[in-house]
Design a protein around this motif. Structure first.
Motif, mmCIF file in Angstrom:
data_model
loop_
_atom_site.group_PDB
_atom_site.id
_atom_site.type_symbol
_atom_site.label_atom_id
_atom_site.label_comp_id
_atom_site.label_asym_id
_atom_site.label_seq_id
_atom_site.Cartn_x
_atom_site.Cartn_y
_atom_site.Cartn_z
ATOM 1 N N GLU A 1 0.833 -1.204 0.000
ATOM 2 C CA GLU A 1 0.000 0.000 0.000
ATOM 3 C C GLU A 1 0.868 1.256 0.000
ATOM 4 O O GLU A 1 0.587 2.223 -0.711
ATOM 5 C CB GLU A 1 -0.927 -0.013 1.215
ATOM 6 C CG GLU A 1 -1.969 1.072 1.177
ATOM 7 C CD GLU A 1 -2.980 0.942 2.306
ATOM 8 O OE1 GLU A 1 -3.685 1.927 2.537
ATOM 9 O OE2 GLU A 1 -3.044 -0.123 2.946
ATOM 10 N N ALA A 2 1.949 1.251 0.777
ATOM 11 C CA ALA A 2 2.855 2.405 0.826
ATOM 12 C C ALA A 2 3.527 2.616 -0.528
ATOM 13 O O ALA A 2 3.665 3.755 -0.995
ATOM 14 C CB ALA A 2 3.909 2.204 1.919
ATOM 15 N N ASP A 3 3.944 1.523 -1.161
ATOM 16 C CA ASP A 3 4.576 1.632 -2.477
ATOM 17 C C ASP A 3 3.612 2.199 -3.513
ATOM 18 O O ASP A 3 3.993 3.028 -4.337
ATOM 19 C CB ASP A 3 5.095 0.270 -2.943
ATOM 20 C CG ASP A 3 6.325 -0.181 -2.172
ATOM 21 O OD1 ASP A 3 6.927 0.648 -1.462
ATOM 22 O OD2 ASP A 3 6.683 -1.369 -2.288
ATOM 23 N N ILE A 4 2.367 1.760 -3.470
ATOM 24 C CA ILE A 4 1.356 2.263 -4.411
ATOM 25 C C ILE A 4 1.136 3.757 -4.184
ATOM 26 O O ILE A 4 1.043 4.538 -5.126
ATOM 27 C CB ILE A 4 0.028 1.484 -4.266
ATOM 28 C CG1 ILE A 4 0.189 0.044 -4.752
ATOM 29 C CG2 ILE A 4 -1.105 2.166 -5.009
ATOM 30 C CD1 ILE A 4 0.427 -0.105 -6.229
ATOM 31 N N LYS A 5 1.061 4.178 -2.929
ATOM 32 C CA LYS A 5 0.840 5.596 -2.625
ATOM 33 C C LYS A 5 2.013 6.469 -3.061
ATOM 34 O O LYS A 5 1.843 7.636 -3.388
ATOM 35 C CB LYS A 5 0.577 5.786 -1.128
ATOM 36 C CG LYS A 5 -0.787 5.311 -0.702
ATOM 37 C CD LYS A 5 -1.019 5.535 0.772
ATOM 38 C CE LYS A 5 -2.397 5.039 1.169
ATOM 39 N NZ LYS A 5 -2.643 5.206 2.604
ATOM 40 N N ASN A 6 3.229 5.904 -3.076
ATOM 41 C CA ASN A 6 4.414 6.664 -3.465
ATOM 42 C C ASN A 6 4.580 6.799 -4.978
ATOM 43 O O ASN A 6 5.435 7.549 -5.431
ATOM 44 C CB ASN A 6 5.673 6.039 -2.865
ATOM 45 C CG ASN A 6 5.748 6.239 -1.363
ATOM 46 O OD1 ASN A 6 5.236 7.221 -0.838
ATOM 47 N ND2 ASN A 6 6.377 5.314 -0.677
ATOM 48 N N PRO B 1 0.675 9.312 -10.259
ATOM 49 C CA PRO B 1 -0.642 8.839 -10.714
ATOM 50 C C PRO B 1 -0.574 7.980 -11.979
ATOM 51 O O PRO B 1 -1.249 6.958 -12.068
ATOM 52 C CB PRO B 1 -1.418 10.124 -10.957
ATOM 53 C CG PRO B 1 -0.806 11.107 -10.010
ATOM 54 C CD PRO B 1 0.653 10.748 -9.963
ATOM 55 N N ARG C 1 0.740 4.595 -11.080
ATOM 56 C CA ARG C 1 -0.262 3.881 -10.298
ATOM 57 C C ARG C 1 -1.316 3.261 -11.218
ATOM 58 O O ARG C 1 -1.735 2.117 -11.033
ATOM 59 C CB ARG C 1 -0.908 4.838 -9.293
ATOM 60 C CG ARG C 1 -1.714 4.148 -8.237
ATOM 61 C CD ARG C 1 -2.257 5.099 -7.180
ATOM 62 N NE ARG C 1 -1.224 5.939 -6.606
ATOM 63 C CZ ARG C 1 -1.289 7.269 -6.523
ATOM 64 N NH1 ARG C 1 -2.340 7.924 -6.960
ATOM 65 N NH2 ARG C 1 -0.313 7.960 -5.988
#
Length: 103
Positions: free
Chosen positions: A45-50, A53, A56
């Protein structure tokens, strides 16, 4: 003399039909375990948020391929055996007949 294929005495060599490949199942289990740990500890989840866009979206698109079956392309032959395009006069005639049916 060598055995011929399909001589009725079964398979000639290799794994028996239906026997799973041990290496493949071991690798799948390892990958599945690592993926589960990656999701559970919050790193995924942290990797996706970093991600940016656009990045992602690319990741989510690739993951979505595993959620639903792929659609197959369908070929459709739309050739007609005869001319079915009625003239304007035929359309008018048909409309008039629908409005004023003969007794």
């Amino acid at each position: 003399m060598a055995r011929q294929k399909n001589d009725g005495r079964g398979r000639i060599g290799g794994r028996q039909k239906g026997t799973p490949n041990k290496t493949t199942s071991t690798i799948k289990a390892f990958i599945q375990d690592q993926w589960q740990k990656y999701q559970e500890d919050g790193t995924f989840e942290a990797d996706i948020k970093n991600l940016k866009p656009f990045q992602r979206i690319l990741v989510m698109e690739k993951l979505a391929q595993y959620l639903s079956p792929k659609m197959k392309a369908v070929d459709l032959d739309m050739t007609l055996s005869q001319d079915v395009t009625p003239s304007i006069g035929e359309h008018i005639k048909n409309l008039l007949e629908e409005e004023n049916p003969k007794p």
